[in-house]
Design an enzyme around this catalytic site. Structure first.
Site, PDB file in Angstrom:
ATOM      1  NE  ARG A 112      -3.566   0.152  -0.029  1.00  0.00           N
ATOM      2  CZ  ARG A 112      -4.662   0.473   0.658  1.00  0.00           C
ATOM      3  NH1 ARG A 112      -5.196  -0.402   1.473  1.00  0.00           N
ATOM      4  NH2 ARG A 112      -5.234   1.656   0.513  1.00  0.00           N
ATOM      5  CG  HIS A 113       3.600   2.025   2.773  1.00  0.00           C
ATOM      6  ND1 HIS A 113       3.415   3.153   3.519  1.00  0.00           N
ATOM      7  CD2 HIS A 113       3.104   1.004   3.490  1.00  0.00           C
ATOM      8  CE1 HIS A 113       2.855   2.827   4.663  1.00  0.00           C
ATOM      9  NE2 HIS A 113       2.650   1.532   4.680  1.00  0.00           N
ATOM     10  NE  ARG A 114      -0.544   5.509  -2.195  1.00  0.00           N
ATOM     11  CZ  ARG A 114      -1.434   6.472  -1.949  1.00  0.00           C
ATOM     12  NH1 ARG A 114      -2.361   6.721  -2.833  1.00  0.00           N
ATOM     13  NH2 ARG A 114      -1.374   7.163  -0.826  1.00  0.00           N
ATOM     14  CB  SER A 122       7.964 -13.638 -11.471  1.00  0.00           C
ATOM     15  OG  SER A 122       6.940 -14.152 -12.291  1.00  0.00           O
ATOM     16  NE  ARG A 204       0.322 -16.228 -10.035  1.00  0.00           N
ATOM     17  CZ  ARG A 204       0.788 -15.044 -10.368  1.00  0.00           C
ATOM     18  NH1 ARG A 204       1.784 -14.523  -9.711  1.00  0.00           N
ATOM     19  NH2 ARG A 204       0.269 -14.380 -11.386  1.00  0.00           N
ATOM     20  CG  ASP A 220      12.592   9.372  -0.924  1.00  0.00           C
ATOM     21  OD1 ASP A 220      12.199   9.661   0.221  1.00  0.00           O
ATOM     22  OD2 ASP A 220      11.884   9.535  -1.944  1.00  0.00           O
ATOM     23  CG  LEU A 221      16.140   9.056   5.376  1.00  0.00           C
ATOM     24  CD1 LEU A 221      16.145   7.659   6.008  1.00  0.00           C
ATOM     25  CD2 LEU A 221      17.419   9.807   5.769  1.00  0.00           C
ATOM     26  CG  HIS A 226       4.765   8.282   5.166  1.00  0.00           C
ATOM     27  ND1 HIS A 226       3.933   9.124   5.870  1.00  0.00           N
ATOM     28  CD2 HIS A 226       3.950   7.455   4.465  1.00  0.00           C
ATOM     29  CE1 HIS A 226       2.667   8.829   5.593  1.00  0.00           C
ATOM     30  NE2 HIS A 226       2.655   7.817   4.742  1.00  0.00           N
ATOM     31  NE  ARG A 231       2.006  -0.177   6.960  1.00  0.00           N
ATOM     32  CZ  ARG A 231       0.740  -0.540   6.827  1.00  0.00           C
ATOM     33  NH1 ARG A 231       0.104  -1.134   7.824  1.00  0.00           N
ATOM     34  NH2 ARG A 231       0.081  -0.292   5.721  1.00  0.00           N
TER      35      ARG A 231
HETATM   36  C1  LIG Z   1      -2.688   0.753  11.428  1.00  0.00           C
HETATM   37  C2  LIG Z   1      -3.128   0.786   9.984  1.00  0.00           C
HETATM   38  C3  LIG Z   1      -4.383   0.304   9.640  1.00  0.00           C
HETATM   39  C4  LIG Z   1      -4.814   0.341   8.290  1.00  0.00           C
HETATM   40  N1  LIG Z   1      -6.050  -0.147   7.960  1.00  0.00           N
HETATM   41  C5  LIG Z   1      -6.441  -0.152   6.645  1.00  0.00           C
HETATM   42  C6  LIG Z   1      -7.719  -0.676   6.260  1.00  0.00           C
HETATM   43  O1  LIG Z   1      -8.507  -1.118   7.081  1.00  0.00           O
HETATM   44  N2  LIG Z   1      -8.043  -0.674   4.938  1.00  0.00           N
HETATM   45  C7  LIG Z   1      -7.207  -0.170   3.983  1.00  0.00           C
HETATM   46  O2  LIG Z   1      -7.555  -0.178   2.804  1.00  0.00           O
HETATM   47  N3  LIG Z   1      -5.997   0.340   4.324  1.00  0.00           N
HETATM   48  C8  LIG Z   1      -5.595   0.350   5.623  1.00  0.00           C
HETATM   49  N4  LIG Z   1      -4.355   0.854   5.947  1.00  0.00           N
HETATM   50  C9  LIG Z   1      -3.493   1.360   4.877  1.00  0.00           C
HETATM   51  C10 LIG Z   1      -3.510   2.913   4.846  1.00  0.00           C
HETATM   52  O3  LIG Z   1      -4.800   3.408   4.578  1.00  0.00           O
HETATM   53  C11 LIG Z   1      -2.532   3.406   3.782  1.00  0.00           C
HETATM   54  O4  LIG Z   1      -2.941   2.923   2.513  1.00  0.00           O
HETATM   55  C12 LIG Z   1      -1.111   2.932   4.029  1.00  0.00           C
HETATM   56  O5  LIG Z   1      -0.739   3.113   5.363  1.00  0.00           O
HETATM   57  C13 LIG Z   1      -0.151   3.718   3.131  1.00  0.00           C
HETATM   58  O6  LIG Z   1      -0.114   5.036   3.606  1.00  0.00           O
HETATM   59  P1  LIG Z   1       0.143   6.279   2.663  1.00  0.00           P
HETATM   60  O7  LIG Z   1      -0.873   6.307   1.584  1.00  0.00           O
HETATM   61  O8  LIG Z   1       0.281   7.490   3.530  1.00  0.00           O
HETATM   62  O9  LIG Z   1       1.602   5.904   2.178  1.00  0.00           O
HETATM   63  P2  LIG Z   1       2.361   5.950   0.796  1.00  0.00           P
HETATM   64  O10 LIG Z   1       1.651   5.262  -0.295  1.00  0.00           O
HETATM   65  O11 LIG Z   1       3.709   5.464   1.152  1.00  0.00           O
HETATM   66  O12 LIG Z   1       2.430   7.453   0.409  1.00  0.00           O
HETATM   67  C14 LIG Z   1       3.197   8.371   1.163  1.00  0.00           C
HETATM   68  C15 LIG Z   1       2.536   9.724   1.004  1.00  0.00           C
HETATM   69  O13 LIG Z   1       2.638  10.116  -0.355  1.00  0.00           O
HETATM   70  C16 LIG Z   1       1.455  10.801  -0.726  1.00  0.00           C
HETATM   71  N5  LIG Z   1       0.823  10.071  -1.822  1.00  0.00           N
HETATM   72  C17 LIG Z   1       1.210   8.871  -2.337  1.00  0.00           C
HETATM   73  N6  LIG Z   1       0.425   8.540  -3.369  1.00  0.00           N
HETATM   74  C18 LIG Z   1      -0.475   9.530  -3.500  1.00  0.00           C
HETATM   75  C19 LIG Z   1      -1.561   9.758  -4.383  1.00  0.00           C
HETATM   76  N7  LIG Z   1      -1.857   8.923  -5.366  1.00  0.00           N
HETATM   77  N8  LIG Z   1      -2.269  10.871  -4.214  1.00  0.00           N
HETATM   78  C20 LIG Z   1      -1.983  11.746  -3.241  1.00  0.00           C
HETATM   79  N9  LIG Z   1      -0.978  11.601  -2.375  1.00  0.00           N
HETATM   80  C21 LIG Z   1      -0.234  10.511  -2.508  1.00  0.00           C
HETATM   81  C22 LIG Z   1       0.580  10.897   0.502  1.00  0.00           C
HETATM   82  O14 LIG Z   1       0.872  12.093   1.170  1.00  0.00           O
HETATM   83  C23 LIG Z   1       1.050   9.735   1.338  1.00  0.00           C
HETATM   84  O15 LIG Z   1       0.821   9.929   2.714  1.00  0.00           O
HETATM   85  C24 LIG Z   1      -3.937   0.846   7.283  1.00  0.00           C
HETATM   86  C25 LIG Z   1      -2.669   1.339   7.656  1.00  0.00           C
HETATM   87  C26 LIG Z   1      -2.259   1.303   8.973  1.00  0.00           C
HETATM   88  C27 LIG Z   1      -0.881   1.816   9.314  1.00  0.00           C
END
Ligand SMILES: Cc1cc2nc3c(=O)[nH]c(=O)nc-3n(C[C@H](O)[C@H](O)[C@H](O)COP(=O)(O)OP(=O)(O)OC[C@H]3O[C@@H](n4cnc5c(N)ncnc54)[C@H](O)[C@@H]3O)c2cc1C
Length: 310
Positions: A112-114, A122, A204, A220-221, A226, A231
């Site tokens: 989920r961290h994009r 693979s 699979r 990157d750092l 973040h 996590r």
């Molecule tokens: C304790 C916990 C519980 C969670 N529970 C759920 C759940 O129930 N269901 C669920 O679906 N997810 C859940 N998540 C996942 C959460 O919603 C985030 O998807 C995940 O933590 C990644 O965070 P992020 O989007 O900030 O991080 P990253 O993807 O690493 O992005 C870092 C930052 O870059 C920026 N960014 C990145 N991409 C974009 C974009 N496309 N548009 C705008 N800004 C962007 C944002 O500022 C973002 O904060 C959970 C996470 C945690 C830690």
């Protein structure tokens, strides 16, 4: 963690190699380079490469021509200022690349961290290892009644043993069926020459989510901090938190000044809303404030008291 002999030999060969460079290196991280830090029962994290160090953050912030570092206390002060005031781009000048082995259900949270670059093993091309995560008994907990995303008391006795048996049996049976459908062993030899075997990309889908996968993950750092702030936090699931904790050890070795600033201003810090701050000010002025007249809802009130250690 189980590395095969050839994997261990490849790591040893990589660690024995030396390359001359003009780029700054960090001895404490060089000492860890390529080495697998064990996580969970079969997983690991290992640093494959990195760019930059504490001085690179300072250098970028000052846009200097050379290393331009001053006294450690001045560099530390600047890094702490940048962290405190969310001046983020100097931290983006440092990069790190990890090789991670992790259960698929942990990978689903991680992906989920994009903001990272990812290349996953693979399972269309190769056969996944016969390795599944089985929680150790102290991590086999009941559903929390207070938190729908959390755990309660640890399971004990027959119930714990039965759950572990089911996890092991289901994973083993599914893997056995995977191998049977593929009709090939790890070396690619047909188990039964009279059968064609199902394609890897289809077979699979039968595997359980505790099967291990692997990827290279580069970030990157700034974005690593973040990731780690979410996590390595107590709200994160134990199985991903232990990976974040192993990575924190690598970050401490790599950029000790930035790491300490991160611990002080992000990991060990709390954010107070404006109404929460108003309550703290009233308390400091000697007023007895309760939830009803705080302007906070019950959850916010509980979170504020927890943050204040009350
Ligand atoms: C304790 C916990 C519980 C969670 N529970 C759920 C759940 O129930 N269901 C669920 O679906 N997810 C859940 N998540 C996942 C959460 O919603 C985030 O998807 C995940 O933590 C990644 O965070 P992020 O989007 O900030 O991080 P990253 O993807 O690493 O992005 C870092 C930052 O870059 C920026 N960014 C990145 N991409 C974009 C974009 N496309 N548009 C705008 N800004 C962007 C944002 O500022 C973002 O904060 C959970 C996470 C945690 C830690």
């Amino acid at each position: 963690m189980s590395l095969t002999e050839s994997q261990a030999a490849e790591i040893a060969a990589a660690r024995a190699h030396r390359a001359e460079t003009r780029r700054p290196t960090v001895p404490a991280l060089e000492a860890m380079l390529f080495e697998a830090l064990p996580v969970l029962d079969h997983g690991f994290v290992r640093v494959i490469d990195y760019m930059g160090d504490d001085a690179a953050i300072v250098q970028a912030a000052r846009v200097s021509y050379g290393r331009g570092t001053r006294r450690v206390s001045e560099d530390a002060g600047l890094i702490r200022y940048l962290m405190r005031h969310r001046h983020s781009t100097p931290f983006e000048m440092c990069e790190v690349k990890y090789h991670v082995k992790l259960p698929i259900f942990v990978a689903r949270q991680w992906i989920r961290h994009r903001t990272a670059n990812v290349n996953e093993y693979s399972a269309r091309y190769s056969i996944l290892d016969r390795e599944f995560y089985l929680p150790s008994p102290e991590h086999l907990a009941a559903q929390s009644v207070a938190n729908r995303q959390g755990r309660g008391d640890v399971l004990t006795g027959d119930e714990a043993a039965h759950v572990l048996d089911m996890l092991r049996e289901d994973a083993t049976r599914c893997y056995d069926h995977y191998a049977e459908m593929l009709n090939e062993d790890a070396a690619g030899e047909a188990l039964d020459p009279s059968r064609q075997g199902l394609a890897r990309e289809l077979a699979r889908m039968n595997l359980t989510l505790n099967t291990y996968t692997q990827w290279y993950w580069k970030i990157d750092l700034y974005n690593l901090f973040h990731f780690l702030s979410l996590r390595a936090d107590a709200h994160a699931q134990y199985e991903i938190r232990v990976y974040a904790e192993a990575m924190l050890r690598t970050v401490e070795a790599w950029v000790p000044l930035a790491y300490q600033a991160f611990r002080d201003y992000r990991l060990g810090a709390v954010t107070l809303s404006a109404p929460m701050l108003a309550v703290v000010r009233r308390m400091l002025a000697g007023e007895a404030v309760d939830q009803a007249d705080s302007g906070l809802n019950r959850r916010e009130w509980a979170e504020l008291l927890a943050a204040l250690g009350q």
